[in-house]
Design a protein around this motif. Structure first.
Motif, mmCIF file in Angstrom:
data_model
loop_
_atom_site.group_PDB
_atom_site.id
_atom_site.type_symbol
_atom_site.label_atom_id
_atom_site.label_comp_id
_atom_site.label_asym_id
_atom_site.label_seq_id
_atom_site.Cartn_x
_atom_site.Cartn_y
_atom_site.Cartn_z
ATOM 1 N N ALA A 442 0.926 -0.766 -0.293
ATOM 2 C CA ALA A 442 -0.371 0.233 -0.321
ATOM 3 C C ALA A 442 0.716 1.099 -0.415
ATOM 4 N N ARG A 443 2.025 1.236 0.642
ATOM 5 C CA ARG A 443 2.642 2.155 0.983
ATOM 6 C C ARG A 443 3.847 2.653 -0.697
ATOM 7 N N ALA A 444 4.240 1.465 -1.182
ATOM 8 C CA ALA A 444 4.332 1.558 -2.931
ATOM 9 C C ALA A 444 3.157 2.095 -3.663
ATOM 10 N N GLU A 445 1.960 1.881 -3.561
ATOM 11 C CA GLU A 445 0.901 2.240 -4.139
ATOM 12 C C GLU A 445 0.748 3.923 -3.374
ATOM 13 N N LEU A 446 0.623 3.757 -2.690
ATOM 14 C CA LEU A 446 1.092 6.166 -1.857
ATOM 15 C C LEU A 446 1.967 6.687 -2.940
ATOM 16 N N LEU A 465 -4.252 7.902 -6.338
ATOM 17 C CA LEU A 465 -3.679 7.866 -4.767
ATOM 18 C C LEU A 465 -5.655 7.016 -4.189
ATOM 19 N N LEU A 466 -6.133 6.894 -5.130
ATOM 20 C CA LEU A 466 -7.423 6.688 -4.320
ATOM 21 C C LEU A 466 -7.447 5.080 -3.909
ATOM 22 N N LYS A 467 -6.649 4.330 -4.605
ATOM 23 C CA LYS A 467 -6.779 2.784 -5.035
ATOM 24 C C LYS A 467 -5.473 2.764 -3.560
ATOM 25 N N ALA A 468 -4.301 3.672 -3.880
ATOM 26 C CA ALA A 468 -3.927 3.286 -2.363
ATOM 27 C C ALA A 468 -4.268 3.304 -0.614
ATOM 28 N N ALA A 469 -5.328 4.472 -0.937
ATOM 29 C CA ALA A 469 -6.216 4.758 0.237
ATOM 30 C C ALA A 469 -7.563 3.502 0.146
ATOM 31 N N LEU A 475 -4.962 -1.136 7.444
ATOM 32 C CA LEU A 475 -4.070 -1.546 7.935
ATOM 33 C C LEU A 475 -3.303 0.209 8.577
ATOM 34 N N ASP A 476 -4.579 1.255 8.686
ATOM 35 C CA ASP A 476 -3.851 2.298 8.364
ATOM 36 C C ASP A 476 -4.292 3.145 8.301
ATOM 37 N N VAL A 477 -5.963 3.419 9.321
ATOM 38 C CA VAL A 477 -7.079 4.145 8.813
ATOM 39 C C VAL A 477 -6.614 6.042 9.306
ATOM 40 N N GLY A 478 -5.851 6.303 10.170
ATOM 41 C CA GLY A 478 -4.786 7.824 9.392
ATOM 42 C C GLY A 478 -4.510 7.894 8.330
ATOM 43 N N LEU A 479 -3.283 7.381 8.368
ATOM 44 C CA LEU A 479 -2.714 7.564 7.019
ATOM 45 C C LEU A 479 -3.772 7.137 5.689
ATOM 46 N N ALA A 480 -4.414 5.879 5.439
ATOM 47 C CA ALA A 480 -5.593 6.228 4.268
ATOM 48 C C ALA A 480 -6.428 8.242 4.975
ATOM 49 N N ARG A 481 -6.665 8.163 5.662
ATOM 50 C CA ARG A 481 -7.820 9.381 5.515
ATOM 51 C C ARG A 481 -6.386 10.850 4.889
#
Length: 920
Positions: A442-446, A465-469, A475-481
């Motif tokens: 996910a971090r790589a996608e971000l 970015l939508l895919k990464a979110a 996994l990490d809802v804060g980073l997702a937001r």
């Protein structure tokens, strides 16, 4: 070398050009010049000639080193080291930035522009005593941080007696725009004479002509091609070099000379070539480790290959690289290990870590950890490019696969920060080919999404970015937001050009994220601005107002303004709260200037210029545009066109506006940045409504309306669309737009929104209900800063009254409109008012603005800052100039305004209502 040989290598015409440059600097003028040509063309000889003639100047020299390209600020330290005793004379932020960059103190990572400005100020300060000549040779091998800083300084020189001359094989992007002097091969006649000056015996003419032809007039190649070749072979033409590349032939000649030396001398030269610092004591310590006697240097010195004195110097940089490349892997490891042992880990830990890495024959976790620490230090000193190089090498030497992946991802991030997007993508692709856990994936996608957004691939970033979110939510809802917010902004920027991941897609996905019991600011912002799109402003009016209140409150921190302010803008605009929006922008501009966040500053200045122009203060808007352009010039970023477009369209200047509109549309389509098209079409609708070209205005407004409903330009374009649709006979389109305008203006409840709504409703109303709506519009808009909109309300009311046969009443409204609009310079709408007044039978004279004098936009900006009591040093820091350059501009301003001091600026600038003729 004889005087004639030096003259041949040093180029008579080029020497004359440098003499002219030197004369200009001695006369108090600044100059910058890039001297470029392939290896051996005589760049260094030409620069040596310049320094030998600079008797009245202080000369500072920098030499780029290929193996130092990863060491942060290595080249810049060479230039500034002799001047560091003057650091205390710089403004505190600049002084601290430079001290941190050079590792002299600890502090927050300095911004690149602040480093460049500090160097500019340091050179300006030093040149007050004596003109400076800064010679930077082998610029192509400077570390990126130094290259960026020196390129910045070269472009910003103006009124200081400083010369910067760069010798480089090929001009780098950092020097774009600096005057160039290209060195080509010597003419055949000079090449023949140069050969004759080094040949003691006879030289067959055919052999001579062949050598000259194969060397292409390259002076170094001509000189080196004869070393080690016997006179009898030259006379008969035997033993000439094979047909290989020029650089290959030079390297072969250097290798042949190296092989003729004793083995101990070869080892000593390899050792010296492996450390480009030229630190003779370091080389001596390392030589003792290897058991090499210092007497081994004698044959190299006698052969003219190198000097071993207070510093180690090679005859030519290509010789150094040839010596290093000709060594075996084992020989290189040997000398690097010796240099590790000779380098103090406390004084120079990064150079020691780099030598350890070069000496490593296999993965070594301890070495990798050292490199990772060096990367941290590079980050702390403001060098993401150096950090990326350390991290990439650390990943290669990692024995632990998990640590290797983490270091690779960190290297991608560092390359992204350094603007090395292609390298970041290459490294990311290699990393993604390995086995990654879900969070790493996910971090790589971000990272891929961030690279797309930062590099201008605007139409692909929202999808990535939508895919990464979505992957980050479990996994990490804060980073997702946070990622959803970035995706939201990317979708707004991409507009209708987004390939996938449209703004509604992002908002719907963000609304599905579970709510926190106690949401923080990012979560509150995300919920509010997403719900605007999914549910409409009325449904989330309290949430929008809460966001606006939070970001206009005094306790909002600078960090929060920088990180989340853009999203709070959306909330204010959705409510038509222009006062809050402008307040946020003004605060953010100040925060960005103070924090050195110059990458975003031009956008804030451009939006601030837009709302300032919309308020009718065209001179102030022009100075904001000038500041934004100066920042863009300093950062090498493309200038934002939307503020100049809006200003030209409000003025009704079709000749200026149309090319800008076309350029913005083209830029938007090329980069996939649909917001460029949206802004351009909104501004075009204002222009064409002013000119009375209502079909064109309707087409432009329609293209602008649907990009981001209820947000930004999509809101602003609705009144333009309604006016154009009514005037061109499309009431159905006008009613549809009025419904959208009502949905946003009513929940907002501001005089701006409700005033424009009343004006628009009046256009669609029957005769009985129109008049009170026009009156309401005028009443409400008179309480707002949007004076052009007030003038247009009077104009529309006057047009309606004239068509109703009420000529006397119409004249009152039309005179008011004409006075307001012409007084501000809103020329197209003023001309509409003038024509309407003529139609009522009234005689009308054309309005003409009284001009104080013709100032450039930059001069007007400097004059305003000086009027506001900023010192020359403070103005210089804000505009990326030296204080002496600011003083030079102020002298010109005083002359144009007919004043003698700063004390008179206030009255001069307010003369005639502060109507300045600002020339481009």
């Amino acid at each position: 070398m004889s005087a004639r040989r030096a003259e041949l290598v040093g180029r008579t015409e080029e020497r004359d050009a440098l003499a002219e440059l030197l004369g200009a600097v001695c006369a108090g003028k600044s100059r910058a010049l890039v001297v470029h040509g392939e290896a051996g063309m005589g760049k260094s000889a030409l620069l040596d000639h310049l320094t030998s003639r600079a008797d009245d100047c202080r000369v500072l020299r920098v030499v780029g080193m290929q193996s130092e390209m990863e060491l942060i600020f290595a080249g810049l330290h060479q230039l500034c080291a002799p001047l560091l005793d003057r650091l205390d004379r710089l403004p505190t932020p600049q002084r601290d930035a430079l001290r941190t960059a050079f590792g002299l103190c600890e502090g927050p990572p300095p911004k690149p522009l602040l480093i460049g400005l500090a160097v500019l100020s340091l050179l300006s300060e030093a040149s007050g005593d004596q003109p400076l000549v800064c010679v930077i040779d082998d610029y192509q091998w400077l570390d990126q941080t130094s290259a960026q800083a020196l390129g910045f300084v070269a472009r910003r020189l103006s009124a200081d007696p400083v010369a910067m001359i760069f010798g480089t094989r090929a001009a780098r992007d950092e020097l774009a725009g600096v005057p160039e002097l290209r060195l080509a091969g010597l003419p055949d006649s000079h090449a023949h004479e140069l050969l004759d000056s080094v040949i003691t015996g006879s030289l067959d003419e055919r052999v001579r002509d062949q050598i000259v032809a194969e060397c292409g007039g390259n002076p170094l190649a001509l000189l080196e091609s004869l070393r080690g070749t016997t006179p009898d072979r030259l006379a008969g033409g035997f033993g000439l070099p094979a047909a290989v590349s020029l650089s290959g032939r030079l390297e072969e000649n250097f290798r042949r000379q190296l092989q003729s030396l004793p083995s101990a001398t070869q080892r000593l030269l390899r050792l010296a070539a492996a450390d480009p610092s030229g630190d003779a004591p370091l080389v001596r310590r390392a030589a003792r480790t290897l058991g090499i006697s210092l007497h081994a240097a004698t044959p190299a010195v006698e052969a003219g290959l190198a000097e071993f004195s207070t510093r180690v110097r090679f005859r030519h940089p290509l010789l150094r690289s040839t010596i290093y490349r000709s060594a075996t892997e084992q020989e290189r490891q040997e000398v690097h290990l010796a240099l590790v042992a000779a380098t103090d880990p406390d004084i120079d830990p990064d150079r020691r870590a780099w030598h350890r890495a070069q000496a490593a024959a296999e993965p070594d976790e301890e070495v990798a950890a050292d490199l990772e620490q060096s990367a941290d230090r590079a980050h702390a000193r403001g060098g993401p490019a150096a950090a990326a190089a350390f991290l990439e090498r650390a990943a290669l030497l990692s024995a632990d696969p998990v640590r290797q992946t983490e270091r690779n991802l960190a290297a991608v991030q560092a390359n992204l920060q350094a603007g090395s997007y292609e390298r970041a993508l290459e490294l990311l692709a290699a990393t993604e080919a390995e086995r990654l856990d879900p969070l790493q994936r996910a971090r790589a996608e971000l990272l891929r999404g961030h690279i797309a957004f930062a590099s201008g691939l605007g139409n692909t970033a929202p999808r990535l970015l939508l895919k990464a979110a979505e992957q980050l939510v479990p996994l990490d809802v804060g980073l997702a937001r946070e990622t959803y917010l970035t995706a939201w902004m990317a979708a707004v920027c991409a507009g209708g050009l987004a390939t996938e991941g449209s703004l509604p897609d992002v908002c719907r996905a963000a609304r599905r994220v579970p709510r926190s019991p106690q949401p923080d600011k990012p979560e509150l912002i995300l919920d509010a601005i997403s719900a605007v799109i999914t549910d409409g402003p009325a449904a989330v009016e309290p949430a929008l107002r809460h966001v606006v209140s939070a970001f206009t409150a005094a306790e909002t921190t600078p960090e929060e303004s920088l990180r989340w302010g853009w999203f709070a803008h959306a909330a204010a605009i959705a409510l038509w709260d222009h006062s809050a929006w402008r307040s946020m922008q003004e605060r953010e501009a100040e925060v960005m200037r103070a924090a050195g966040a110059h990458g975003l500053l031009p956008i804030v200045l451009s939006t601030l210029a837009t709302v300032t122009a919309w308020s009718g203060d065209f001179t102030a808007a022009a100075t904001m545009i000038a500041e934004a352009e100066m920042v863009c010039d300093a950062t090498r970023a493309p200038a934002a066109l939307f503020a100049p477009i809006v200003l030209a369209c409000l003025r009704g200047d079709e000749n200026t506006a149309v090319p800008l509109i076309e350029a913005s549309v083209q830029d938007g389509r090329t980069s996939g940045t649909g917001v460029f098209l949206t802004y351009a079409n909104w501004a075009a609708s204002i222009l064409y409504n002013g000119l009375g070209c209502y079909e064109d205005a309707l087409a432009s407004a329609t293209r602008s309306r649907d990009s981001a409903p209820y947000l930004f330009v999509a809101n602003w374009t609705l009144p333009e669309l309604i006016e154009a649709a009514v005037r061109s006979g499309h009431p159905d389109l006008a009613h549809s737009a009025l419904a959208q305008l009502t949905a946003s203006a009513v929940p907002g409840g501001t005089d701006v929104g409700l005033g424009l709504l009343a004006r628009s409703r009046a256009l669609l109303s029957d005769s009985e209900s129109a008049e009170p709506l026009y009156s309401e519009a005028i009443d409400r808009l008179s309480r707002t800063p949007l004076r052009p909109e007030l003038g247009r309300a009077h104009l529309l009311y006057g047009e309606w009254l004239r068509r109703a046969g009420r000529r006397t009443d119409a004249r009152v409204q039309l005179r008011t409109a004409l006075d307001l609009l012409a007084g501000m310079g809103v020329e197209a709408f003023a001309e509409r008012a003038r024509r309407e007044l003529l139609a009522t039978g009234e005689r009308v004279r054309r309005h003409g603005a009284e001009a104080v004098d013709s100032l450039t936009a930059q001069e007007a900006l400097i004059a305003r800052l000086a009027r506001d009591s900023l010192t020359n040093a403070e103005i210089a820091a804000q505009l990326f100039l030296s204080p002496r350059t600011v003083e030079w501009h102020l002298r010109k301003v005083f002359g144009k305004l007919g004043i003698a001091s700063r004390r008179e600026l206030t009255s001069a600038l307010t003369h005639a209502g502060e109507v300045l003729t600002v020339v481009e």
